[in-house]
Scaffold this motif. Structure first.
Motif, PDB file in Angstrom:
ATOM      1  N   SER A 136      69.640  64.489  -5.283  1.00  0.00           N
ATOM      2  CA  SER A 136      69.638  63.136  -5.840  1.00  0.00           C
ATOM      3  C   SER A 136      68.358  62.874  -6.617  1.00  0.00           C
ATOM      4  O   SER A 136      67.288  63.344  -6.242  1.00  0.00           O
ATOM      5  N   ARG A 154      76.510  59.794  -5.967  1.00  0.00           N
ATOM      6  CA  ARG A 154      76.652  60.809  -4.911  1.00  0.00           C
ATOM      7  C   ARG A 154      77.448  60.259  -3.736  1.00  0.00           C
ATOM      8  O   ARG A 154      78.322  60.942  -3.199  1.00  0.00           O
ATOM      9  N   TRP A 173      75.107  61.785 -13.427  1.00  0.00           N
ATOM     10  CA  TRP A 173      75.509  63.001 -12.730  1.00  0.00           C
ATOM     11  C   TRP A 173      75.352  64.139 -13.726  1.00  0.00           C
ATOM     12  O   TRP A 173      76.044  64.196 -14.733  1.00  0.00           O
ATOM     13  N   ILE A 182      73.247  70.424  -4.198  1.00  0.00           N
ATOM     14  CA  ILE A 182      73.404  69.007  -4.509  1.00  0.00           C
ATOM     15  C   ILE A 182      72.066  68.319  -4.247  1.00  0.00           C
ATOM     16  O   ILE A 182      71.444  68.546  -3.204  1.00  0.00           O
ATOM     17  N   LEU A 200      72.642  64.040  -8.921  1.00  0.00           N
ATOM     18  CA  LEU A 200      73.316  62.752  -9.024  1.00  0.00           C
ATOM     19  C   LEU A 200      72.404  61.616  -8.602  1.00  0.00           C
ATOM     20  O   LEU A 200      71.501  61.814  -7.793  1.00  0.00           O
TER      21      LEU A 200
END
Length: 134
Positions: free
Chosen positions: A41, A95, A77, A39, A90
């Protein structure tokens, strides 16, 4: 390409395009669909798409397959499916709202540091010790 190499390739691609707050989660006990979730950003639609495309290009260049990519039309996303590793890129507000870290649960994976990074790690934290296993 083994799991650790694939994960390293994805993380390196994200870092090359200046992704923020990259986290890796072990999902082996949660699903049989994939083994890791990454994950990260991005600060804008443009950067989020650029991060996803960088991951896709790096994985393909390394000789692995990208099974699919979704969400690049809006860039809020973007998911990159690399088989055993799924990468979510994201924007921060998205997020925060979906909180994937909580969904994929708890145990973050720390990659073995490259030698050049060892001097910048926080040895007082066990998971960051240079000789800690990934």
């Amino acid at each position: 390409m083994n799991l650790e190499e694939l994960t390293q390739t994805i993380v390196q691609a994200l870092e090359d395009v200046k992704a923020k707050d990259v986290k890796i989660f072990n999902t082996e006990a949660l699903t049989d669909q994939f083994e890791r979730v990454v994950i990260a950003s991005g600060t804008s639609n443009r950067q989020t798409r650029a991060l996803a495309y960088a991951v896709s290009a790096a994985v393909k260049e390394a000789g692995a397959d990208v099974l699919g990519m979704e969400g690049q039309d809006t860039g809020e996303w973007v998911l990159v499916d690399c088989g055993s590793v799924v990468c979510h890129v994201l924007q921060p507000n998205v997020r925060d709202y979906y909180n994937l870290e909580e969904i994929w649960g708890g145990k973050e994976v720390f990659m073995r540091a490259n030698e050049e990074c060892a001097s910048r790690l926080m040895p007082h934290r066990v998971q960051h010790a240079p000789d800690a296993e990934a």
